[in-house]
Design a protein around this motif. Structure first.
Motif, PDB file in Angstrom:
ATOM      1  N   PRO A   1      28.186   9.862 -21.975  1.00 29.37           N
ATOM      2  CA  PRO A   1      27.251  10.985 -21.814  1.00 29.37           C
ATOM      3  C   PRO A   1      26.014  10.811 -22.695  1.00 29.37           C
ATOM      4  O   PRO A   1      26.042  10.109 -23.712  1.00 29.37           O
ATOM      5  N   ASP A   2      24.930  11.466 -22.284  1.00 25.99           N
ATOM      6  CA  ASP A   2      23.702  11.546 -23.088  1.00 25.99           C
ATOM      7  C   ASP A   2      23.099  10.185 -23.419  1.00 25.99           C
ATOM      8  O   ASP A   2      22.638   9.933 -24.539  1.00 25.99           O
ATOM      9  N   THR A   3      23.118   9.288 -22.428  1.00 27.92           N
ATOM     10  CA  THR A   3      22.429   8.005 -22.580  1.00 27.92           C
ATOM     11  C   THR A   3      21.490   7.831 -21.387  1.00 27.92           C
ATOM     12  O   THR A   3      21.381   8.711 -20.523  1.00 27.92           O
ATOM     13  N   ARG A   4      20.843   6.684 -21.329  1.00 25.98           N
ATOM     14  CA  ARG A   4      19.938   6.427 -20.211  1.00 25.98           C
ATOM     15  C   ARG A   4      20.679   5.958 -18.955  1.00 25.98           C
ATOM     16  O   ARG A   4      20.048   5.604 -17.972  1.00 25.98           O
ATOM     17  N   ILE A   5      21.991   5.936 -19.005  1.00 20.73           N
ATOM     18  CA  ILE A   5      22.791   5.706 -17.807  1.00 20.73           C
ATOM     19  C   ILE A   5      23.663   6.940 -17.600  1.00 20.73           C
ATOM     20  O   ILE A   5      24.510   7.263 -18.435  1.00 20.73           O
ATOM     21  N   GLN A   6      23.421   7.657 -16.506  1.00 20.51           N
ATOM     22  CA  GLN A   6      24.130   8.889 -16.206  1.00 20.51           C
ATOM     23  C   GLN A   6      24.903   8.749 -14.904  1.00 20.51           C
ATOM     24  O   GLN A   6      24.417   8.138 -13.945  1.00 20.51           O
ATOM     25  N   PHE A   7      26.087   9.331 -14.854  1.00 18.85           N
ATOM     26  CA  PHE A   7      26.901   9.287 -13.642  1.00 18.85           C
ATOM     27  C   PHE A   7      26.369  10.288 -12.623  1.00 18.85           C
ATOM     28  O   PHE A   7      26.092  11.450 -12.945  1.00 18.85           O
TER      29      PHE A   7
ATOM     30  N   TRP B   1      34.406  13.168   3.213  1.00 19.47           N
ATOM     31  CA  TRP B   1      33.081  12.792   2.744  1.00 19.47           C
ATOM     32  C   TRP B   1      32.838  13.340   1.342  1.00 19.47           C
ATOM     33  O   TRP B   1      33.309  14.428   1.004  1.00 19.47           O
ATOM     34  N   THR B   2      32.098  12.605   0.535  1.00 21.01           N
ATOM     35  CA  THR B   2      31.588  13.128  -0.723  1.00 21.01           C
ATOM     36  C   THR B   2      30.069  13.205  -0.618  1.00 21.01           C
ATOM     37  O   THR B   2      29.448  12.440   0.134  1.00 21.01           O
ATOM     38  N   HIS B   3      29.470  14.147  -1.340  1.00 23.56           N
ATOM     39  CA  HIS B   3      28.027  14.380  -1.236  1.00 23.56           C
ATOM     40  C   HIS B   3      27.388  14.338  -2.626  1.00 23.56           C
ATOM     41  O   HIS B   3      27.881  14.950  -3.565  1.00 23.56           O
ATOM     42  N   GLU B   4      26.284  13.597  -2.720  1.00 27.74           N
ATOM     43  CA  GLU B   4      25.538  13.490  -3.968  1.00 27.74           C
ATOM     44  C   GLU B   4      24.069  13.804  -3.702  1.00 27.74           C
ATOM     45  O   GLU B   4      23.569  13.629  -2.582  1.00 27.74           O
ATOM     46  N   ILE B   5      23.370  14.234  -4.744  1.00 27.32           N
ATOM     47  CA  ILE B   5      21.925  14.409  -4.637  1.00 27.32           C
ATOM     48  C   ILE B   5      21.281  13.041  -4.447  1.00 27.32           C
ATOM     49  O   ILE B   5      21.635  12.076  -5.133  1.00 27.32           O
ATOM     50  N   LYS B   6      20.355  12.950  -3.492  1.00 30.69           N
ATOM     51  CA  LYS B   6      19.625  11.702  -3.289  1.00 30.69           C
ATOM     52  C   LYS B   6      18.560  11.585  -4.371  1.00 30.69           C
ATOM     53  O   LYS B   6      17.637  12.396  -4.437  1.00 30.69           O
TER      54      LYS B   6
ATOM     55  N   ILE C   1      26.947  -2.613 -11.655  1.00 32.93           N
ATOM     56  CA  ILE C   1      26.770  -1.179 -11.402  1.00 32.93           C
ATOM     57  C   ILE C   1      25.606  -0.966 -10.452  1.00 32.93           C
ATOM     58  O   ILE C   1      24.529  -1.547 -10.615  1.00 32.93           O
ATOM     59  N   ASP C   2      25.822  -0.121  -9.445  1.00 32.26           N
ATOM     60  CA  ASP C   2      24.803   0.226  -8.453  1.00 32.26           C
ATOM     61  C   ASP C   2      24.280   1.621  -8.774  1.00 32.26           C
ATOM     62  O   ASP C   2      25.055   2.534  -9.088  1.00 32.26           O
ATOM     63  N   GLY C   3      22.963   1.787  -8.703  1.00 33.30           N
ATOM     64  CA  GLY C   3      22.405   3.100  -9.003  1.00 33.30           C
ATOM     65  C   GLY C   3      20.947   3.212  -8.610  1.00 33.30           C
ATOM     66  O   GLY C   3      20.400   2.359  -7.909  1.00 33.30           O
ATOM     67  N   GLU C   4      20.322   4.264  -9.085  1.00 32.47           N
ATOM     68  CA  GLU C   4      18.916   4.536  -8.805  1.00 32.47           C
ATOM     69  C   GLU C   4      18.209   4.794 -10.135  1.00 32.47           C
ATOM     70  O   GLU C   4      18.599   5.689 -10.898  1.00 32.47           O
TER      71      GLU C   4
ATOM     72  N   GLY D   1      20.620   6.680 -12.574  1.00 33.53           N
ATOM     73  CA  GLY D   1      21.659   7.492 -11.969  1.00 33.53           C
ATOM     74  C   GLY D   1      22.664   6.536 -11.350  1.00 33.53           C
ATOM     75  O   GLY D   1      22.430   5.979 -10.274  1.00 33.53           O
ATOM     76  N   ALA D   2      23.797   6.311 -12.031  1.00 30.46           N
ATOM     77  CA  ALA D   2      24.792   5.332 -11.584  1.00 30.46           C
ATOM     78  C   ALA D   2      25.741   5.991 -10.591  1.00 30.46           C
ATOM     79  O   ALA D   2      26.326   7.036 -10.884  1.00 30.46           O
ATOM     80  N   PHE D   3      25.894   5.375  -9.409  1.00 34.58           N
ATOM     81  CA  PHE D   3      26.755   5.997  -8.404  1.00 34.58           C
ATOM     82  C   PHE D   3      27.841   5.089  -7.839  1.00 34.58           C
ATOM     83  O   PHE D   3      28.680   5.547  -7.065  1.00 34.58           O
ATOM     84  N   ASP D   4      27.860   3.813  -8.218  1.00 34.07           N
ATOM     85  CA  ASP D   4      28.929   2.942  -7.716  1.00 34.07           C
ATOM     86  C   ASP D   4      29.122   1.766  -8.664  1.00 34.07           C
ATOM     87  O   ASP D   4      28.215   1.429  -9.444  1.00 34.07           O
ATOM     88  N   ILE D   5      30.282   1.155  -8.593  1.00 30.90           N
ATOM     89  CA  ILE D   5      30.578  -0.030  -9.394  1.00 30.90           C
ATOM     90  C   ILE D   5      31.270  -1.053  -8.493  1.00 30.90           C
ATOM     91  O   ILE D   5      32.222  -0.734  -7.791  1.00 30.90           O
TER      92      ILE D   5
END
Length: 295
Positions: free
Chosen positions: A136-142, A23-28, A74-77, A106-110
């Motif tokens: 890095p340092d844009t409005r799309i963060q991994f 499993w991998t864990h990310e902040i919701k 890209i999938d994200g929040e 917050g991009a978490f999948d592609i």
């Protein structure tokens, strides 16, 4: 063929993050699920239901144009941070239609990259590809995975007053709709609040309306999930205190089926941590006069 919106993969709600390897864990992230489609220099943004929200996310869309890809999904929040950098859902609700540059992604999948459908590739491998294209340092963060033991991760998330943890099977394929290969554990807390109204409508779960203790400031509603005896006792207290006034005319109009009550009834409410307004809230216990909580 033009790339089309793909309904998102939806994690199942669980009480705590899963233990063990694999499993991998990310902040919701506490915002709006968002899908970005990049194709031929054009960028489109969609809500979780497939509504076109491109104009609402001008800042994210501009950042997506800077990614060095021919095409991608890209999938994200989409989130709006507070002064401490934490996602602030209520701030987002206030500003999202006024300021198209307020949100970051917050991009978490592609799901697609440069002509290739990636949904049959494992989650960890997809995320590695996503990490490789995000700047890095844009409005799309991994959305980084958090290393360590699941229990320790969830504890730290609770202490930081974040919404919770999303856990994903590292080898899971991307499949639209509900799944058990992704799960989410939300961080809750308990508060002792003043009950100001009780709402009962046929065919719906009963709800209680609450205010901050001693202030009368409305902070939201909670579902009544008490056992039958405690629920009956609560209703007796409501009837005994009937005749209170709603906080304002707007509240009276918005909640026409509410029995407003006078001060003197308090309850313990379970709700999401770190929220200004109650979210995912339920009444946990009815407090006697003078009783203090501490759960």
């Amino acid at each position: 063929m033009r790339l089309a919106f793909i309904p998102p993969m939806k994690p199942k709600l669980v009480d705590s993050p899963p233990l063990g390897d694999g499993w991998t864990h990310e902040i919701k992230l506490d915002g709006y699920r968002t899908q970005i489609i990049i194709e031929g220099g054009e960028v489109r943004a969609y809500s979780s239901s497939g509504a076109d929200w491109t104009k609402r996310y001008a800042g994210i869309v501009e950042a997506a144009r800077e990614l060095e890809v021919e095409s991608a999904i890209i999938d994200g929040e989409a989130v709006v941070p507070d002064e401490k950098g934490r996602p602030d859902f209520h701030k987002m609700q206030r500003v999202i239609q006024k300021d198209p540059y307020a949100a970051i992604l917050g991009a978490f999948d592609i799901l697609h990259l440069n002509g290739h459908d990636l949904r049959d590739i494992g989650c960890k491998a997809r995320r590695e590809m996503l990490h490789g294209i995000v700047k890095p340092d844009t409005r799309i963060q991994f959305s980084e995975a958090i290393p360590g033991d699941a229990k320790a991760i969830f504890y730290l998330v609770e202490q930081a007053e974040l919404e919770g943890v999303v856990s994903k099977r590292a080898d899971s394929k991307y499949r639209s709709g509900p799944t058990t290969n992704w799960v989410k554990a939300k961080s809750f807390m308990y508060s002792d609040l003043d009950l100001i109204g009780y709402q009962r409508e046929r065919g719906k779960a009963a709800q209680a309306l609450f205010a901050e203790p001693g202030t009368g400031h409305y902070i939201g509603t909670a579902v009544i999930t008490l056992g039958r005896d405690m629920r009956d006792r609560l209703w007796q207290r409501v009837q005994a205190k009937a005749g209170g006034a709603p906080p304002n005319a707007v509240m009276k109009k918005r909640h026409p089926a509410t029995q407003w009550i006078k001060p003197g009834v308090r309850a313990r409410v379970k709700h999401l941590r770190g929220e200004v307004i109650l979210r995912h809230a339920s009444v946990n216990a009815l407090l006697d006069d003078g009783e203090e909580g501490g759960a």
